[in-house]
Structures are given as structure tokens and as C-alpha cells.
Enzyme design. Structure first.
Site, PDB file in Angstrom:
ATOM      1  N   MET A  96       0.846  -1.321  -0.044  1.00 26.52           N
ATOM      2  CA  MET A  96       0.025  -0.097   0.143  1.00 26.52           C
ATOM      3  C   MET A  96       0.805   1.026  -0.051  1.00 26.52           C
ATOM      4  SD  MET A  96      -2.942  -1.205  -0.353  1.00 26.52           S
ATOM      5  CE  MET A  96      -3.532   0.502  -0.476  1.00 26.52           C
TER       6      MET A  96
ATOM      7  N   ASP B 271      -1.550  17.901 -11.196  1.00 28.08           N
ATOM      8  CA  ASP B 271      -1.694  19.393 -10.579  1.00 28.08           C
ATOM      9  C   ASP B 271      -0.717  20.329 -11.186  1.00 28.08           C
ATOM     10  OD1 ASP B 271      -2.651  21.446  -8.911  1.00 28.08           O
ATOM     11  OD2 ASP B 271      -0.696  21.194  -8.038  1.00 28.08           O
TER      12      ASP B 271
END
Length: 361
Positions: free
Chosen positions: A111, A126
Site C-alpha cells: 500500500m 496538478d
């Protein structure tokens, strides 16, 4: 009983108790991609976007996210990370992202690696959205994990089907003729581009050949491609993989990180012995971050990128490699005596090093 470990017998979410698991070295590698335009790829490569330092910013964001995975994923454990690295690659209209996370603990870091890729990719989005608001982040997946009771797991092909290799593989590290196979990797962006000669790879290949190894022509890759090349080399399961170059502290030096990602067990004494031999000729050898270790039944050793450094490293390995190869292959510790072992007469430096090369990292 549910087969999903994060659900109890009544189907309720829970945190898995890992207290009974052994502490082992665990590594996870994840990847993803930001599909955009060729114009954006060119701007990212040239650092030409208004939001400057695109890749360093995305890299730091991904590393920071990996460290905070347990805060973002409700049932993830707090994992003491040993290292997180993020590498970017470029296609005609895409930026690829690969994250490698490692720990020494009771549970894996899948993870953490996936979170690093996701947040690094979102940061890239972004940074480029002013030029390409339609950029698409996707393809985020786990491609490899090592450690724990399952040993090595890799995703095969684009379909993501799993292959469990286990802690050791059965394929022999010898070819049909019985010669022990060896692979030499040269990490040099200039040599890969043809603007400089490879002066160390042939030396290493010749040294291996004179000691009974089947070493083909060195594989020369750019520094940015060493991780992929090293994984591919280890997947071929030769007896030995030697790398040269990319072990220093330059921003482009990535060989130690690539090596750490494939190792099952480190051999810090071997790496330090090579550094010590180099320091006898030049103090700058102390800057080397070279590693050595074992991946499955393959011995992996990083050597410096200079002829002198390679000569010093090979002088050390001349004493160690036969015994090391024997042990990794399942020997019974009755090979040739190791220099410096109790009861052995040490071999002097002048006898082991007839050359005074000046290595660098």
C-alpha cells in the site's frame, strides 16, 4: 469464514493482527502513468512549465504520501519504512511513475508503494493541468513484492496475472554447457547515448570469463534505466550480476536504489570490503553507496564506474566470489579458506592488489 483477511467471520472490517508474523526484509514495487500530450512531456523534460521543478516536487509528494499511508488507508498498519524511491520515465505522450518501498518488519509495504505512485501522479497532474486539463492518471498497480512467507510475487504482463516464484527458484544458474552464467550491466547515460566509451564493462566481463563464467557482452544502459535493466537481469537467474557505475551521490546515480529493490539478502561486508580497498588508493571512494547481496540464487554486486575502482573491487572479489557462489548454490561451507578467518594466514594487500587504481563512486 471470509477469505478476505480484512473481514472477520461476521463480515466486519478489522485490522489484521500481524504480531505472529516473522520480521523479514520486504519490498514492494508499484507503477502508474499520466497520459497527457507530447507537448506536456517535452515541457516536463525541459522543466519548462510555469510550475517549476515538476519531477522533484512530485517525487517528494509521493515519498511523503508513502510515509503517511496508515493515515490515508484506514486498515493499513503503521510501517517503519527503510526507504522509498520514485522514478519517472517518458513516453511520447505519457509520464510513467514507478515507486519502490522497503521495510524490515512483519507486514508488507504494497500500500505504501501504491500510495506513493498515486500521490506522485496526482501531483504531476496538478503541475500540468494548466497546459493539459484532460491529462489522465491511471494504470496504478502492484508489479512486484518480496519478502514474507510467499517469497517473490510478480505481476505478469499488462493483464496483471500473478506469478508466485517463492523464496527460491528451481532454475539452475548454469547453461546447457555447465558454465556459470554472469551478466554485466553498465550504468552510464553518456555511454548508452554513444557519446562516451564503456571502459569498465569489458574489463569486468573479461575478468569473469577468465574465471570460468559465461559472461556475454556488457549491457549498457542510461542511469535512469538501470532499475529496469537490473530487474530483467535478475529475472534471468544467472549466478552473478555485476553492475558498474551510478553508485555515487550525483542526482542521476540510481544503482544502489535499483539494487536494493531486487535483493532478498544484503552482504554489507562485501560492499564495505570493496570500499575499503578503494579508500587505500583515494579517500573519495568513501562516497560510494555501492551494495552487494543475493536475489534468489543470484549474487548482485555494485562496482564503481572507473577502471581503477573496478580493478580494486575485482581484487577483493577474487578472494570472495568462489566461496560465495558455492554457498549460494548450496555448498557446505568447506570451500577455499576466507581471508582473515580464524586460523588462516591473511593475504597481504600487495599480493591481492597488484594495481593501484584510483576508484571513484
Amino acid at each position: 469464514m471470509s477469505e478476505l483477511t480484512h473481514l472477520d467471520d461476521d463480515g466486519r472490517a478489522r485490522m489484521v493482527d500481524v504480531g505472529g508474523k516473522p520480521v523479514t526484509r520486504r519490498v514492494a514495487i508499484a507503477e502508474g502513468r499520466l497520459d497527457t500530450t507530447a507537448q506536456v512531456v517535452g515541457l516536463v523534460q525541459s522543466d519548462g512549465l510555469k510550475k517549476a521543478d515538476v519531477l522533484p516536487t512530485a517525487r517528494i509528494a509521493g515519498i511523503s504520501a508513502a510515509k503517511r499511508t496508515s493515515e490515508l488507508i484506514p486498515l493499513a498498519h503503521i510501517v517503519p519504512l527503510d526507504a522509498v524511491s520514485i522514478d519517472f520515465g517518458f513516453e511520447e505522450a505519457a509520464v510513467t511513475i514507478r515507486a519502490t518501498a522497503s521495510t524490515t518488519g512483519r507486514t508488507g509495504v504494497e500500500m505504501e508503494a501504491l500510495t506513493a505512485v498515486a500521490v506522485a501522479g496526482l501531483t504531476l497532474h496538478d503541475m500540468v493541468k494548466a497546459v493539459d486539463p484532460a491529462a489522465v492518471l491511471g494504470g496504478i498497480r502492484l508489479v512486484e513484492k518480496r519478502g514474507g512467507k510467499r517469497g517473490v510475487w510478480r505481476a505478469d504482463g499488462a493483464g496483471g496475472e500473478a506469478s508466485a516464484a517463492g523464496p527460491e527458484t528451481e532454475q539452475s544458474a548454469t547453461d546447457a554447457a555447465g558454465a556459470r552464467r554472469a551478466i554485466v550491466l553498465v550504468a552510464s547515460t553518456r555511454a548508452a547515448a554513444g557519446t562516451a566509451d564503456d571502459t569498465t564493462g569489458p574489463v569486468i566481463a573479461g575478468w569473469l570469463g577468465s574465471r570460468g563464467f559465461d559472461a556475454a557482452a556488457p549491457r549498457v544502459v542510461a542511469d535512469a534505466d538501470i532499475a529496469e535493466a537490473l530487474r530483467a537481469a535478475v529475472d534471468e537467474q544467472p549466478a552473478v550480476v555485476f553492475t558498474t557505475g551510478g553508485t555515487g551521490v550525483s542526482p542521476t546515480d540510481r544503482t544502489p536504489e535499483a539494487t536494493l529493490a531486487v535483493l532478498d539478502r544484503e552482504l554489507p561486508g562485501v560492499a564495505e570490503a570493496i570500499r575499503a580497498a578503494g579508500r587505500a588508493a583515494t579517500p573519495t571512494a568513501a562516497l560510494s553507496r555501492a551494495l552487494a547481496g543475493v536475489a534468489g540464487r543470484t549474487i548482485v554486486v555494485n562496482l564503481p564506474g572507473s577502471r581503477g575502482g573496478v580493478a580494486d573491487g575485482l581484487a577483493v572479489l577474487d578472494e570472495l566470489l568462489p566461496h560465495l557462489v558455492d554457498q549460494v548454490a548450496g555448498g557446505d561451507h568447506t570451500g577455499r579458506p576466507m581471508v582473515g578467518a580464524v586460523g588462516d594466514e591473511p593475504v597481504g594487500e600487495s599480493e591481492r592488489m597488484e594495481h593501484g587504481g584510483a576508484p571513484h563512486a
